[in-house]
Scaffold this motif. Structure first.
Motif, PDB file in Angstrom:
ATOM      1  N   ILE A 277     -35.124  -8.567  -6.063  1.00  0.00           N
ATOM      2  CA  ILE A 277     -35.122  -7.865  -7.352  1.00  0.00           C
ATOM      3  C   ILE A 277     -34.183  -6.664  -7.329  1.00  0.00           C
ATOM      4  O   ILE A 277     -33.533  -6.359  -8.322  1.00  0.00           O
ATOM      5  CB  ILE A 277     -36.560  -7.463  -7.748  1.00  0.00           C
ATOM      6  CG1 ILE A 277     -37.340  -8.722  -8.135  1.00  0.00           C
ATOM      7  CG2 ILE A 277     -36.568  -6.449  -8.882  1.00  0.00           C
ATOM      8  CD1 ILE A 277     -38.820  -8.494  -8.342  1.00  0.00           C
ATOM      9  N   ILE A 278     -34.076  -5.988  -6.176  1.00  0.00           N
ATOM     10  CA  ILE A 278     -33.181  -4.819  -6.106  1.00  0.00           C
ATOM     11  C   ILE A 278     -31.758  -5.220  -5.727  1.00  0.00           C
ATOM     12  O   ILE A 278     -30.934  -4.380  -5.397  1.00  0.00           O
ATOM     13  CB  ILE A 278     -33.713  -3.730  -5.148  1.00  0.00           C
ATOM     14  CG1 ILE A 278     -33.797  -4.242  -3.710  1.00  0.00           C
ATOM     15  CG2 ILE A 278     -35.047  -3.173  -5.633  1.00  0.00           C
ATOM     16  CD1 ILE A 278     -34.055  -3.159  -2.682  1.00  0.00           C
ATOM     17  N   ASN A 279     -31.468  -6.531  -5.785  1.00  0.00           N
ATOM     18  CA  ASN A 279     -30.119  -7.071  -5.558  1.00  0.00           C
ATOM     19  C   ASN A 279     -29.576  -6.836  -4.159  1.00  0.00           C
ATOM     20  O   ASN A 279     -28.399  -6.532  -3.986  1.00  0.00           O
ATOM     21  CB  ASN A 279     -29.149  -6.547  -6.618  1.00  0.00           C
ATOM     22  CG  ASN A 279     -29.483  -7.077  -7.984  1.00  0.00           C
ATOM     23  OD1 ASN A 279     -29.768  -8.257  -8.138  1.00  0.00           O
ATOM     24  ND2 ASN A 279     -29.467  -6.209  -8.975  1.00  0.00           N
ATOM     25  N   ASN A 280     -30.410  -7.021  -3.155  1.00  0.00           N
ATOM     26  CA  ASN A 280     -29.924  -7.006  -1.778  1.00  0.00           C
ATOM     27  C   ASN A 280     -28.868  -8.108  -1.646  1.00  0.00           C
ATOM     28  O   ASN A 280     -29.085  -9.224  -2.113  1.00  0.00           O
ATOM     29  CB  ASN A 280     -31.092  -7.260  -0.819  1.00  0.00           C
ATOM     30  CG  ASN A 280     -30.699  -7.166   0.633  1.00  0.00           C
ATOM     31  OD1 ASN A 280     -29.849  -7.905   1.101  1.00  0.00           O
ATOM     32  ND2 ASN A 280     -31.338  -6.262   1.349  1.00  0.00           N
ATOM     33  N   PRO A 281     -27.719  -7.812  -1.011  1.00  0.00           N
ATOM     34  CA  PRO A 281     -26.624  -8.793  -0.983  1.00  0.00           C
ATOM     35  C   PRO A 281     -26.778  -9.952   0.013  1.00  0.00           C
ATOM     36  O   PRO A 281     -25.951 -10.859   0.016  1.00  0.00           O
ATOM     37  CB  PRO A 281     -25.410  -7.934  -0.608  1.00  0.00           C
ATOM     38  CG  PRO A 281     -25.977  -6.812   0.194  1.00  0.00           C
ATOM     39  CD  PRO A 281     -27.333  -6.534  -0.412  1.00  0.00           C
ATOM     40  N   ALA A 282     -27.808  -9.960   0.839  1.00  0.00           N
ATOM     41  CA  ALA A 282     -27.977 -11.049   1.806  1.00  0.00           C
ATOM     42  C   ALA A 282     -28.152 -12.382   1.069  1.00  0.00           C
ATOM     43  O   ALA A 282     -28.781 -12.430   0.003  1.00  0.00           O
ATOM     44  CB  ALA A 282     -29.181 -10.779   2.701  1.00  0.00           C
ATOM     45  N   PRO A 283     -27.598 -13.470   1.612  1.00  0.00           N
ATOM     46  CA  PRO A 283     -27.676 -14.778   0.934  1.00  0.00           C
ATOM     47  C   PRO A 283     -29.097 -15.208   0.557  1.00  0.00           C
ATOM     48  O   PRO A 283     -29.305 -15.760  -0.520  1.00  0.00           O
ATOM     49  CB  PRO A 283     -27.059 -15.736   1.950  1.00  0.00           C
ATOM     50  CG  PRO A 283     -26.139 -14.885   2.761  1.00  0.00           C
ATOM     51  CD  PRO A 283     -26.802 -13.539   2.844  1.00  0.00           C
ATOM     52  N   VAL A 284     -30.069 -14.949   1.417  1.00  0.00           N
ATOM     53  CA  VAL A 284     -31.442 -15.370   1.106  1.00  0.00           C
ATOM     54  C   VAL A 284     -31.954 -14.646  -0.137  1.00  0.00           C
ATOM     55  O   VAL A 284     -32.634 -15.248  -0.979  1.00  0.00           O
ATOM     56  CB  VAL A 284     -32.394 -15.165   2.307  1.00  0.00           C
ATOM     57  CG1 VAL A 284     -32.557 -13.703   2.666  1.00  0.00           C
ATOM     58  CG2 VAL A 284     -33.755 -15.795   2.015  1.00  0.00           C
ATOM     59  N   TYR A 285     -31.607 -13.378  -0.299  1.00  0.00           N
ATOM     60  CA  TYR A 285     -32.088 -12.627  -1.460  1.00  0.00           C
ATOM     61  C   TYR A 285     -31.337 -13.015  -2.725  1.00  0.00           C
ATOM     62  O   TYR A 285     -31.907 -13.011  -3.819  1.00  0.00           O
ATOM     63  CB  TYR A 285     -32.013 -11.131  -1.188  1.00  0.00           C
ATOM     64  CG  TYR A 285     -32.845 -10.754   0.014  1.00  0.00           C
ATOM     65  CD1 TYR A 285     -34.193 -11.095   0.074  1.00  0.00           C
ATOM     66  CD2 TYR A 285     -32.290 -10.117   1.109  1.00  0.00           C
ATOM     67  CE1 TYR A 285     -34.962 -10.800   1.181  1.00  0.00           C
ATOM     68  CE2 TYR A 285     -33.058  -9.811   2.221  1.00  0.00           C
ATOM     69  CZ  TYR A 285     -34.389 -10.155   2.250  1.00  0.00           C
ATOM     70  OH  TYR A 285     -35.156  -9.862   3.345  1.00  0.00           O
ATOM     71  N   LYS A 286     -30.068 -13.392  -2.582  1.00  0.00           N
ATOM     72  CA  LYS A 286     -29.330 -13.905  -3.744  1.00  0.00           C
ATOM     73  C   LYS A 286     -29.968 -15.204  -4.235  1.00  0.00           C
ATOM     74  O   LYS A 286     -30.109 -15.428  -5.436  1.00  0.00           O
ATOM     75  CB  LYS A 286     -27.864 -14.143  -3.387  1.00  0.00           C
ATOM     76  CG  LYS A 286     -27.070 -12.860  -3.245  1.00  0.00           C
ATOM     77  CD  LYS A 286     -25.620 -13.161  -2.915  1.00  0.00           C
ATOM     78  CE  LYS A 286     -24.834 -11.874  -2.775  1.00  0.00           C
ATOM     79  NZ  LYS A 286     -23.420 -12.135  -2.459  1.00  0.00           N
TER      80      LYS A 286
ATOM     81  N   ILE B 226     -33.136 -16.129  -3.815  1.00  0.00           N
ATOM     82  CA  ILE B 226     -34.426 -15.804  -4.439  1.00  0.00           C
ATOM     83  C   ILE B 226     -34.204 -15.223  -5.825  1.00  0.00           C
ATOM     84  O   ILE B 226     -34.922 -15.558  -6.770  1.00  0.00           O
ATOM     85  CB  ILE B 226     -35.241 -14.847  -3.541  1.00  0.00           C
ATOM     86  CG1 ILE B 226     -35.647 -15.571  -2.255  1.00  0.00           C
ATOM     87  CG2 ILE B 226     -36.473 -14.331  -4.283  1.00  0.00           C
ATOM     88  CD1 ILE B 226     -36.240 -14.671  -1.189  1.00  0.00           C
ATOM     89  N   LYS B 227     -33.186 -14.382  -5.988  1.00  0.00           N
ATOM     90  CA  LYS B 227     -32.870 -13.795  -7.299  1.00  0.00           C
ATOM     91  C   LYS B 227     -32.489 -14.893  -8.285  1.00  0.00           C
ATOM     92  O   LYS B 227     -32.900 -14.857  -9.457  1.00  0.00           O
ATOM     93  CB  LYS B 227     -31.733 -12.774  -7.158  1.00  0.00           C
ATOM     94  CG  LYS B 227     -31.353 -12.089  -8.457  1.00  0.00           C
ATOM     95  CD  LYS B 227     -32.414 -11.103  -8.881  1.00  0.00           C
ATOM     96  CE  LYS B 227     -31.907 -10.143  -9.933  1.00  0.00           C
ATOM     97  NZ  LYS B 227     -32.199 -10.535 -11.297  1.00  0.00           N
ATOM     98  N   GLN B 228     -31.733 -15.900  -7.844  1.00  0.00           N
ATOM     99  CA  GLN B 228     -31.396 -17.028  -8.716  1.00  0.00           C
ATOM    100  C   GLN B 228     -32.655 -17.767  -9.167  1.00  0.00           C
ATOM    101  O   GLN B 228     -32.779 -18.146 -10.332  1.00  0.00           O
ATOM    102  CB  GLN B 228     -30.463 -18.010  -7.996  1.00  0.00           C
ATOM    103  CG  GLN B 228     -29.077 -17.491  -7.766  1.00  0.00           C
ATOM    104  CD  GLN B 228     -28.263 -18.410  -6.853  1.00  0.00           C
ATOM    105  OE1 GLN B 228     -28.772 -19.377  -6.294  1.00  0.00           O
ATOM    106  NE2 GLN B 228     -26.989 -18.076  -6.694  1.00  0.00           N
ATOM    107  N   LEU B 229     -33.596 -17.942  -8.236  1.00  0.00           N
ATOM    108  CA  LEU B 229     -34.865 -18.580  -8.597  1.00  0.00           C
ATOM    109  C   LEU B 229     -35.601 -17.757  -9.643  1.00  0.00           C
ATOM    110  O   LEU B 229     -36.104 -18.292 -10.636  1.00  0.00           O
ATOM    111  CB  LEU B 229     -35.747 -18.760  -7.361  1.00  0.00           C
ATOM    112  CG  LEU B 229     -35.323 -19.824  -6.364  1.00  0.00           C
ATOM    113  CD1 LEU B 229     -36.156 -19.711  -5.092  1.00  0.00           C
ATOM    114  CD2 LEU B 229     -35.457 -21.199  -6.971  1.00  0.00           C
ATOM    115  N   ILE B 230     -35.685 -16.457  -9.419  1.00  0.00           N
ATOM    116  CA  ILE B 230     -36.374 -15.570 -10.351  1.00  0.00           C
ATOM    117  C   ILE B 230     -35.714 -15.630 -11.725  1.00  0.00           C
ATOM    118  O   ILE B 230     -36.393 -15.712 -12.753  1.00  0.00           O
ATOM    119  CB  ILE B 230     -36.403 -14.122  -9.810  1.00  0.00           C
ATOM    120  CG1 ILE B 230     -37.323 -14.047  -8.582  1.00  0.00           C
ATOM    121  CG2 ILE B 230     -36.846 -13.140 -10.884  1.00  0.00           C
ATOM    122  CD1 ILE B 230     -37.231 -12.750  -7.808  1.00  0.00           C
ATOM    123  N   ASP B 231     -34.386 -15.618 -11.748  1.00  0.00           N
ATOM    124  CA  ASP B 231     -33.655 -15.690 -13.024  1.00  0.00           C
ATOM    125  C   ASP B 231     -33.918 -17.001 -13.752  1.00  0.00           C
ATOM    126  O   ASP B 231     -33.816 -17.065 -14.982  1.00  0.00           O
ATOM    127  CB  ASP B 231     -32.152 -15.502 -12.797  1.00  0.00           C
ATOM    128  CG  ASP B 231     -31.798 -14.081 -12.366  1.00  0.00           C
ATOM    129  OD1 ASP B 231     -32.642 -13.168 -12.519  1.00  0.00           O
ATOM    130  OD2 ASP B 231     -30.669 -13.883 -11.862  1.00  0.00           O
TER     131      ASP B 231
END
Length: 125
Positions: free
Chosen positions: A67-76, A78-83
């Motif tokens: 949610i806070i846009n950490n640039p690591a691939p795993v967080y990107k 997860i952010k795509q899933l959330i979106d």
């Protein structure tokens, strides 16, 4: 843990019931060793991790970093899933009761296992 539920309920209230329903902790598992877990997008695994925390807590940490846009691939990912209105699912692969070193060795085993079977795993290489 309360902080994460509070944060999620304020910023993404629709995900809180999904997270709570998805994770079923087995009593006592938190105290017996390290959990090797995998995050899924639907049926596709995309990240392998190790933790001594409850899986719900660990999943919420991953979601918070996304949610806070950490640039690591795993967080990107997860952010795509959330979106898309989804969250990752999480499952325990195994529990290691001996040592932290063995837990990390088993995590590496599972990363290599998934990669060998043609799956894209987003752990740092």
């Amino acid at each position: 843990l309360f902080y994460y539920f509070y944060t999620m309920s304020r910023h993404s209230p629709q995900y809180v019931p999904k997270i709570k329903d998805q994770l079923k902790e087995v009593p006592g598992w938190n105290n017996i060793g390290y959990k090797i877990y995998v995050l899924f997008d639907g049926e596709m695994p995309f990240y392998v991790g190790v933790t001594k925390q409850f899986l719900l807590h660990r999943l919420l940490c991953h979601i918070s970093f996304a949610i806070i846009n950490n640039p690591a691939p795993v967080y990107k990912k997860i952010k795509q899933l959330i979106d898309r209105g989804a969250i990752p699912s999480v499952k325990i692969l195994e529990i290691v009761c001996t040592s932290k070193i063995e837990a990390y060795e088993r995590e590496q085993y599972w990363i290599k296992y998934f990669l060998k079977n043609g799956l894209e795993i987003l752990n740092k290489k």
